[in-house]
Motif scaffolding. Structure first.
Motif, PDB file in Angstrom:
ATOM      1  N   THR A  44       0.849  -1.183   0.000  1.00  0.00           N
ATOM      2  CA  THR A  44       0.000   0.000   0.000  1.00  0.00           C
ATOM      3  C   THR A  44       0.888   1.236   0.000  1.00  0.00           C
ATOM      4  O   THR A  44       2.027   1.200   0.457  1.00  0.00           O
ATOM      5  N   ASN A  45       0.368   2.323  -0.534  1.00  0.00           N
ATOM      6  CA  ASN A  45       1.073   3.588  -0.552  1.00  0.00           C
ATOM      7  C   ASN A  45       0.043   4.676  -0.232  1.00  0.00           C
ATOM      8  O   ASN A  45      -0.932   4.847  -0.960  1.00  0.00           O
ATOM      9  N   THR A  46       0.283   5.379   0.856  1.00  0.00           N
ATOM     10  CA  THR A  46      -0.664   6.360   1.359  1.00  0.00           C
ATOM     11  C   THR A  46      -0.068   7.755   1.257  1.00  0.00           C
ATOM     12  O   THR A  46       1.052   7.985   1.717  1.00  0.00           O
ATOM     13  N   ALA A  47      -0.808   8.666   0.667  1.00  0.00           N
ATOM     14  CA  ALA A  47      -0.347  10.047   0.506  1.00  0.00           C
ATOM     15  C   ALA A  47      -0.643  10.862   1.757  1.00  0.00           C
ATOM     16  O   ALA A  47      -1.710  10.730   2.355  1.00  0.00           O
ATOM     17  N   GLN A  48       0.321  11.709   2.114  1.00  0.00           N
ATOM     18  CA  GLN A  48       0.132  12.637   3.212  1.00  0.00           C
ATOM     19  C   GLN A  48      -0.130  14.054   2.709  1.00  0.00           C
ATOM     20  O   GLN A  48      -0.780  14.845   3.376  1.00  0.00           O
ATOM     21  N   ARG A  49       0.430  14.370   1.509  1.00  0.00           N
ATOM     22  CA  ARG A  49       0.323  15.749   1.015  1.00  0.00           C
ATOM     23  C   ARG A  49       0.431  15.764  -0.502  1.00  0.00           C
ATOM     24  O   ARG A  49       1.203  15.009  -1.077  1.00  0.00           O
ATOM     25  N   PHE A  50      -0.353  16.649  -1.113  1.00  0.00           N
ATOM     26  CA  PHE A  50      -0.303  16.901  -2.554  1.00  0.00           C
ATOM     27  C   PHE A  50      -0.052  18.384  -2.774  1.00  0.00           C
ATOM     28  O   PHE A  50      -0.735  19.215  -2.170  1.00  0.00           O
ATOM     29  N   ILE A  51       0.894  18.710  -3.641  1.00  0.00           N
ATOM     30  CA  ILE A  51       1.152  20.100  -4.018  1.00  0.00           C
ATOM     31  C   ILE A  51       1.154  20.138  -5.542  1.00  0.00           C
ATOM     32  O   ILE A  51       1.897  19.381  -6.177  1.00  0.00           O
ATOM     33  N   ALA A  52       0.323  20.984  -6.123  1.00  0.00           N
ATOM     34  CA  ALA A  52       0.188  21.025  -7.580  1.00  0.00           C
ATOM     35  C   ALA A  52       0.492  22.408  -8.113  1.00  0.00           C
ATOM     36  O   ALA A  52       0.061  23.419  -7.547  1.00  0.00           O
ATOM     37  N   VAL A  68       2.667  17.628 -10.055  1.00  0.00           N
ATOM     38  CA  VAL A  68       2.062  17.342  -8.755  1.00  0.00           C
ATOM     39  C   VAL A  68       3.135  16.648  -7.922  1.00  0.00           C
ATOM     40  O   VAL A  68       3.730  15.667  -8.363  1.00  0.00           O
ATOM     41  N   VAL A  69       3.385  17.191  -6.744  1.00  0.00           N
ATOM     42  CA  VAL A  69       4.331  16.602  -5.807  1.00  0.00           C
ATOM     43  C   VAL A  69       3.515  15.884  -4.746  1.00  0.00           C
ATOM     44  O   VAL A  69       2.568  16.449  -4.191  1.00  0.00           O
ATOM     45  N   VAL A  70       3.885  14.623  -4.495  1.00  0.00           N
ATOM     46  CA  VAL A  70       3.159  13.809  -3.529  1.00  0.00           C
ATOM     47  C   VAL A  70       4.135  13.317  -2.469  1.00  0.00           C
ATOM     48  O   VAL A  70       5.129  12.663  -2.793  1.00  0.00           O
ATOM     49  N   GLU A  71       3.848  13.636  -1.222  1.00  0.00           N
ATOM     50  CA  GLU A  71       4.579  13.050  -0.106  1.00  0.00           C
ATOM     51  C   GLU A  71       3.779  11.829   0.322  1.00  0.00           C
ATOM     52  O   GLU A  71       2.574  11.935   0.610  1.00  0.00           O
ATOM     53  N   CYS A  72       4.436  10.663   0.328  1.00  0.00           N
ATOM     54  CA  CYS A  72       3.688   9.430   0.580  1.00  0.00           C
ATOM     55  C   CYS A  72       4.532   8.410   1.336  1.00  0.00           C
ATOM     56  O   CYS A  72       5.753   8.545   1.433  1.00  0.00           O
ATOM     57  N   ARG A  73       3.835   7.381   1.822  1.00  0.00           N
ATOM     58  CA  ARG A  73       4.490   6.320   2.587  1.00  0.00           C
ATOM     59  C   ARG A  73       4.010   4.960   2.096  1.00  0.00           C
ATOM     60  O   ARG A  73       2.813   4.674   2.111  1.00  0.00           O
TER      61      ARG A  73
END
Length: 136
Positions: free
Chosen positions: A70-78, A83-88
């Motif tokens: 699984t990969n869960t996003a914490q933040r999206f910046i567009a 689009v920049v995605v901070e994820c785990r």
């Protein structure tokens, strides 16, 4: 597409990835998609083309997983096409080691499809957990 539409695409993709479903992610890749993994690990390079990503990166990588990734996003910046995605990501390998990496994905979107992805992550974790794996 607008930055808002690009952000929405990535939010939709991550809604599925958080459930362990990568189908929308794969369907959203252009045929000439490029994925760059930064660093100096065996996995670090640019995979050019959707087929190369699927066969040289994702297939050998997912073959090492014992359970569902699984990969869960914490933040999206567009902004614009990006689009920049901070994820785990979270998974256990077949060797029993946890592979829970933190990522920053810088994605370029063209005409509603993922064109490029540059991945920044914990390369020391890659080397420790996946380092001995052979990549095509």
């Amino acid at each position: 597409m607008s930055a808002a539409a690009n952000k929405q695409l990535m939010q939709n993709i991550f809604s599925e990835l958080a459930q362990g479903n990568g189908k929308l992610f794969v369907e959203s890749l252009t045929d000439d998609f490029c994925w760059t993994i930064t660093g100096t690990t065996k996995w670090s390079k640019t995979y050019r083309g959707k087929q190369a990503v699927l066969t040289e990166l994702l297939k050998p990588l997912f073959a090492q997983f014992a359970d569902q990734y699984t990969n869960t996003a914490q933040r999206f910046i567009a902004e614009g096409d990006y689009v920049v995605v901070e994820c785990r990501g979270r998974v256990t390998t077949r060797s029993g080691l946890p592979y829970n990496n933190t990522y920053c994905w810088v994605c370029r979107i063209a005409e509603g499809k993922l064109q490029e992805l540059t991945e920044y992550c914990d390369t020391e974790l890659i080397a420790a957990v996946l380092g001995d794996l052979v990549v095509s």
